[in-house]
Design a protein around this motif. Structure first.
Motif, PDB file in Angstrom:
ATOM      1  N   GLN A 236       0.837  -1.201   0.000  1.00  0.00           N
ATOM      2  CA  GLN A 236       0.000   0.000   0.000  1.00  0.00           C
ATOM      3  C   GLN A 236       0.875   1.254   0.000  1.00  0.00           C
ATOM      4  N   GLN A 237       1.936   1.230   0.799  1.00  0.00           N
ATOM      5  CA  GLN A 237       2.858   2.362   0.855  1.00  0.00           C
ATOM      6  C   GLN A 237       3.515   2.571  -0.511  1.00  0.00           C
ATOM      7  N   ALA A 238       3.937   1.501  -1.148  1.00  0.00           N
ATOM      8  CA  ALA A 238       4.559   1.599  -2.470  1.00  0.00           C
ATOM      9  C   ALA A 238       3.564   2.159  -3.488  1.00  0.00           C
ATOM     10  N   GLN A 239       2.331   1.678  -3.411  1.00  0.00           N
ATOM     11  CA  GLN A 239       1.312   2.183  -4.343  1.00  0.00           C
ATOM     12  C   GLN A 239       1.039   3.667  -4.103  1.00  0.00           C
ATOM     13  N   SER A 240       0.990   4.056  -2.843  1.00  0.00           N
ATOM     14  CA  SER A 240       0.768   5.471  -2.520  1.00  0.00           C
ATOM     15  C   SER A 240       1.909   6.332  -3.048  1.00  0.00           C
ATOM     16  N   LEU A 241       3.149   5.871  -2.860  1.00  0.00           N
ATOM     17  CA  LEU A 241       4.301   6.613  -3.375  1.00  0.00           C
ATOM     18  C   LEU A 241       4.237   6.719  -4.898  1.00  0.00           C
ATOM     19  N   ASN A 242       3.884   5.642  -5.541  1.00  0.00           N
ATOM     20  CA  ASN A 242       3.777   5.636  -6.998  1.00  0.00           C
ATOM     21  C   ASN A 242       2.691   6.609  -7.468  1.00  0.00           C
TER      22      ASN A 242
ATOM     23  N   ALA B 199      13.132   6.872  -2.978  1.00  0.00           N
ATOM     24  CA  ALA B 199      12.205   6.416  -1.937  1.00  0.00           C
ATOM     25  C   ALA B 199      11.315   5.301  -2.472  1.00  0.00           C
ATOM     26  N   GLN B 200      10.881   5.454  -3.706  1.00  0.00           N
ATOM     27  CA  GLN B 200      10.038   4.432  -4.309  1.00  0.00           C
ATOM     28  C   GLN B 200      10.820   3.137  -4.499  1.00  0.00           C
ATOM     29  N   ALA B 201      12.068   3.220  -4.920  1.00  0.00           N
ATOM     30  CA  ALA B 201      12.902   2.022  -5.088  1.00  0.00           C
ATOM     31  C   ALA B 201      13.130   1.350  -3.741  1.00  0.00           C
ATOM     32  N   GLU B 202      13.356   2.135  -2.705  1.00  0.00           N
ATOM     33  CA  GLU B 202      13.533   1.582  -1.354  1.00  0.00           C
ATOM     34  C   GLU B 202      12.255   0.888  -0.890  1.00  0.00           C
TER      35      GLU B 202
ATOM     36  N   TYR C 114       2.385  14.195  -8.863  1.00  0.00           N
ATOM     37  CA  TYR C 114       3.343  15.291  -8.738  1.00  0.00           C
ATOM     38  C   TYR C 114       3.971  15.585 -10.093  1.00  0.00           C
ATOM     39  N   GLN C 115       4.330  14.543 -10.811  1.00  0.00           N
ATOM     40  CA  GLN C 115       4.956  14.703 -12.116  1.00  0.00           C
ATOM     41  C   GLN C 115       3.986  15.375 -13.091  1.00  0.00           C
ATOM     42  N   GLN C 116       2.729  14.949 -13.091  1.00  0.00           N
ATOM     43  CA  GLN C 116       1.736  15.544 -13.985  1.00  0.00           C
ATOM     44  C   GLN C 116       1.503  17.018 -13.650  1.00  0.00           C
ATOM     45  N   ARG C 117       1.403  17.302 -12.361  1.00  0.00           N
ATOM     46  CA  ARG C 117       1.164  18.675 -11.929  1.00  0.00           C
ATOM     47  C   ARG C 117       2.305  19.589 -12.377  1.00  0.00           C
ATOM     48  N   TRP C 118       3.536  19.145 -12.218  1.00  0.00           N
ATOM     49  CA  TRP C 118       4.676  19.984 -12.557  1.00  0.00           C
ATOM     50  C   TRP C 118       4.903  20.052 -14.060  1.00  0.00           C
TER      51      TRP C 118
END
Length: 159
Positions: free
Chosen positions: A37-43, A79-82, A49-53
């Motif tokens: 769930q944490q990985a999915q949230s980070l993704n 962080a996502q890789a970790e 974030y990428q789309q917004r910027w």
């Protein structure tokens, strides 16, 4: 029953070990689910974030903002890789816990089966003893009745 008592103690210990393994598996499953769930949230957050910027850069964007964005995206990627590594570790742990539970369940089944066989052997032994006792009584019965019959015949003849 006293011959089975030690096996019942072994069964009790095996069931406790199995229950402990089940509890550990459930905890491992919760950890794995939380890590996923944490990985999915980070993704999801990274994608948003990428789309917004990207929209922001289409309108205007200086070099300083671009460098901050790239730096932050690099840290977010790390962080996502970790987190992905943690998910994999949790999955491996979950697999080990499943195997441990299977081993403990097999042990419970084996001890239960051994107890069942011992009880069956004990019942058969008791049945053989009962049959032997019945056969002995049956074997004596004709002798006793023939003995009584001869004795009565002699008594009647003497009168």
């Amino acid at each position: 029953m006293t011959a089975i008592q030690p096996l019942l103690l072994v069964l009790d210990a095996a069931e406790k070990a199995r229950d402990e393994a089940l509890s550990m598996l459930e905890g491992g499953q919760r950890q794995y689910d939380a890590a996923r769930q944490q990985a999915q949230s980070l993704n999801d957050w990274r994608r948003d974030y990428q789309q917004r910027w990207q929209k922001q850069f289409q309108q205007s964007g200086g070099m300083e903002i671009m460098r901050c964005y790239q730096d932050f995206m690099g840290r977010l990627t790390d962080a996502q890789a970790e987190q992905d590594r943690r998910v994999e570790q949790a999955r491996e742990r979950l697999d080990r816990l499943r195997l441990e539970l299977i081993d403990r369940e097999k042990r419970v089944a084996a001890v239960s089966q051994l107890i069942d066989r011992r009880l069956l052997e004990q019942r058969r032994k008791e049945q053989r003893q009962e049959q032997k006792a019945t056969d002995e009584i049956a074997a004596r019965t004709p002798r006793l009745s023939s003995g009584f019959g001869a004795g009565e015949g002699e008594t009647l003849a003497s009168f």
